[in-house]
Design a protein around this motif. Sequence first.
Motif, PDB file in Angstrom:
ATOM      1  N   ARG A  99     -13.077   7.277  -3.356  1.00  0.00           N
ATOM      2  CA  ARG A  99     -12.255   7.735  -2.226  1.00  0.00           C
ATOM      3  C   ARG A  99     -10.826   7.214  -2.330  1.00  0.00           C
ATOM      4  N   LEU A 100     -10.668   5.937  -2.682  1.00  0.00           N
ATOM      5  CA  LEU A 100      -9.319   5.387  -2.842  1.00  0.00           C
ATOM      6  C   LEU A 100      -8.577   6.064  -3.985  1.00  0.00           C
ATOM      7  N   ASP A 101      -9.284   6.298  -5.081  1.00  0.00           N
ATOM      8  CA  ASP A 101      -8.658   6.928  -6.235  1.00  0.00           C
ATOM      9  C   ASP A 101      -8.229   8.354  -5.905  1.00  0.00           C
ATOM     10  N   HIS A 102      -9.067   9.078  -5.201  1.00  0.00           N
ATOM     11  CA  HIS A 102      -8.735  10.442  -4.776  1.00  0.00           C
ATOM     12  C   HIS A 102      -7.484  10.447  -3.899  1.00  0.00           C
ATOM     13  N   LEU A 103      -7.410   9.528  -2.940  1.00  0.00           N
ATOM     14  CA  LEU A 103      -6.239   9.453  -2.061  1.00  0.00           C
ATOM     15  C   LEU A 103      -4.974   9.117  -2.849  1.00  0.00           C
ATOM     16  N   SER A 104      -5.050   8.114  -3.716  1.00  0.00           N
ATOM     17  CA  SER A 104      -3.872   7.716  -4.484  1.00  0.00           C
ATOM     18  C   SER A 104      -3.386   8.837  -5.381  1.00  0.00           C
ATOM     19  N   GLU A 105      -4.325   9.485  -6.061  1.00  0.00           N
ATOM     20  CA  GLU A 105      -3.937  10.564  -6.964  1.00  0.00           C
ATOM     21  C   GLU A 105      -3.276  11.706  -6.204  1.00  0.00           C
ATOM     22  N   THR A 106      -3.815  12.052  -5.035  1.00  0.00           N
ATOM     23  CA  THR A 106      -3.248  13.147  -4.248  1.00  0.00           C
ATOM     24  C   THR A 106      -1.865  12.788  -3.715  1.00  0.00           C
ATOM     25  N   LEU A 107      -1.702  11.570  -3.204  1.00  0.00           N
ATOM     26  CA  LEU A 107      -0.393  11.131  -2.713  1.00  0.00           C
ATOM     27  C   LEU A 107       0.639  11.098  -3.844  1.00  0.00           C
ATOM     28  N   MET A 108       0.250  10.577  -4.997  1.00  0.00           N
ATOM     29  CA  MET A 108       1.163  10.517  -6.129  1.00  0.00           C
ATOM     30  C   MET A 108       1.540  11.910  -6.605  1.00  0.00           C
ATOM     31  N   GLY A 109       0.557  12.789  -6.673  1.00  0.00           N
ATOM     32  CA  GLY A 109       0.816  14.145  -7.134  1.00  0.00           C
ATOM     33  C   GLY A 109       1.730  14.914  -6.204  1.00  0.00           C
ATOM     34  N   ARG A 110       1.454  14.816  -4.909  1.00  0.00           N
ATOM     35  CA  ARG A 110       2.299  15.544  -3.960  1.00  0.00           C
ATOM     36  C   ARG A 110       3.704  14.943  -3.888  1.00  0.00           C
ATOM     37  N   SER A 111       3.829  13.642  -4.035  1.00  0.00           N
ATOM     38  CA  SER A 111       5.155  13.024  -4.077  1.00  0.00           C
ATOM     39  C   SER A 111       5.970  13.587  -5.235  1.00  0.00           C
ATOM     40  N   SER A 112       5.336  13.684  -6.388  1.00  0.00           N
ATOM     41  CA  SER A 112       6.013  14.201  -7.567  1.00  0.00           C
ATOM     42  C   SER A 112       6.420  15.657  -7.392  1.00  0.00           C
ATOM     43  N   GLY A 133      -6.256  -3.511  -8.253  1.00  0.00           N
ATOM     44  CA  GLY A 133      -5.438  -2.433  -8.793  1.00  0.00           C
ATOM     45  C   GLY A 133      -5.422  -1.213  -7.884  1.00  0.00           C
ATOM     46  N   ALA A 134      -6.577  -0.911  -7.292  1.00  0.00           N
ATOM     47  CA  ALA A 134      -6.662   0.237  -6.393  1.00  0.00           C
ATOM     48  C   ALA A 134      -5.840   0.024  -5.130  1.00  0.00           C
ATOM     49  N   ILE A 135      -5.863  -1.200  -4.598  1.00  0.00           N
ATOM     50  CA  ILE A 135      -5.080  -1.515  -3.396  1.00  0.00           C
ATOM     51  C   ILE A 135      -3.589  -1.418  -3.702  1.00  0.00           C
ATOM     52  N   ALA A 136      -3.174  -1.968  -4.831  1.00  0.00           N
ATOM     53  CA  ALA A 136      -1.764  -1.885  -5.213  1.00  0.00           C
ATOM     54  C   ALA A 136      -1.332  -0.433  -5.397  1.00  0.00           C
ATOM     55  N   GLN A 137      -2.212   0.364  -5.963  1.00  0.00           N
ATOM     56  CA  GLN A 137      -1.867   1.759  -6.224  1.00  0.00           C
ATOM     57  C   GLN A 137      -1.780   2.568  -4.936  1.00  0.00           C
ATOM     58  N   ILE A 138      -2.695   2.349  -3.981  1.00  0.00           N
ATOM     59  CA  ILE A 138      -2.635   3.109  -2.735  1.00  0.00           C
ATOM     60  C   ILE A 138      -1.400   2.708  -1.928  1.00  0.00           C
ATOM     61  N   ARG A 139      -1.025   1.438  -1.969  1.00  0.00           N
ATOM     62  CA  ARG A 139       0.211   1.000  -1.304  1.00  0.00           C
ATOM     63  C   ARG A 139       1.418   1.748  -1.858  1.00  0.00           C
ATOM     64  N   GLN A 140       1.532   1.769  -3.188  1.00  0.00           N
ATOM     65  CA  GLN A 140       2.681   2.406  -3.825  1.00  0.00           C
ATOM     66  C   GLN A 140       2.675   3.908  -3.588  1.00  0.00           C
ATOM     67  N   ALA A 141       1.509   4.529  -3.721  1.00  0.00           N
ATOM     68  CA  ALA A 141       1.415   5.978  -3.528  1.00  0.00           C
ATOM     69  C   ALA A 141       1.782   6.373  -2.100  1.00  0.00           C
ATOM     70  N   ALA A 142       1.327   5.583  -1.125  1.00  0.00           N
ATOM     71  CA  ALA A 142       1.645   5.861   0.276  1.00  0.00           C
ATOM     72  C   ALA A 142       3.141   5.732   0.530  1.00  0.00           C
ATOM     73  N   ALA A 143       3.773   4.725  -0.052  1.00  0.00           N
ATOM     74  CA  ALA A 143       5.214   4.537   0.114  1.00  0.00           C
ATOM     75  C   ALA A 143       6.000   5.668  -0.546  1.00  0.00           C
ATOM     76  N   ASP A 144       5.542   6.119  -1.710  1.00  0.00           N
ATOM     77  CA  ASP A 144       6.226   7.215  -2.409  1.00  0.00           C
ATOM     78  C   ASP A 144       6.157   8.509  -1.594  1.00  0.00           C
ATOM     79  N   TRP A 145       4.995   8.796  -1.031  1.00  0.00           N
ATOM     80  CA  TRP A 145       4.856  10.018  -0.236  1.00  0.00           C
ATOM     81  C   TRP A 145       5.722   9.960   1.011  1.00  0.00           C
ATOM     82  N   ARG A 146       5.790   8.808   1.648  1.00  0.00           N
ATOM     83  CA  ARG A 146       6.634   8.668   2.838  1.00  0.00           C
ATOM     84  C   ARG A 146       8.092   8.942   2.499  1.00  0.00           C
ATOM     85  N   ARG A 147       8.570   8.393   1.387  1.00  0.00           N
ATOM     86  CA  ARG A 147       9.952   8.646   0.969  1.00  0.00           C
ATOM     87  C   ARG A 147      10.181  10.127   0.696  1.00  0.00           C
TER      88      ARG A 147
END
Length: 205
Positions: A99-112, A133-147
């Motif tokens: 679930r975390l990986d799915h969320l991070s991948e989707t946030l990163m993809g949509r940000s891009s 690693g998963a926690i660090a990635q979801i933090r970064q992905a969430a911040a990227d999508w917000r920007r």
Amino acid sequence: MMINRRLQPLLEQYDWATERLITRLTGPTSNSGDDQDVDVPVLTDAEYQWEPVGGCWSVRRRSDGPGRGAVKLIGAGEWGRDGAPDSPWPPPLTTIAWRLDHLSETLMGRSSHLGGDRTFTRATYESPADAAGAIAQIRQAAADWRRSILQVDESDYDRTGLSSYPYGSDAEETFPSIVWWMNQEILHHGAEIALLRDLYVHRAR
């Protein structure tokens, strides 16, 4: 920074949902809703990969191959996420890792594909091997999508195809619809992750 009045309620919901999710992963406490703080331990690797039933989909070492019912491991690198060309029915139960990986991948993809270089692809996405690693990635992905969503001009809000994200219906959606969809992804997967954490604590009782 002035937030557009149409975006503001969606952004407030997003901020609340992401903060709630990360707090439920890292603690040290979380408000239960009645102003009582509940202790929350940091997510461990064992809990991250815990399969409450047989046949769960998860994040796995690529050399081990996909789990039961999956036909591939999404992404690149040493680890990948169970997947299939078409979503199976009924859907498999998935681990916190999935679930975390799915969320991070989707946030990163949509940000891009909304405000970035539009180069994101699952073929090069790498899944974290562990909880930290998963926690660090979801933090970064969430911040990227917000920007990314804050960079969209109001004049583009009602234009379809603003996002070129290739793994969803973005080509037919307006900007508010995409933001709303990401919010509900975080809300419902965040709730599922919270429940799995509760079940993990009580599994031996």
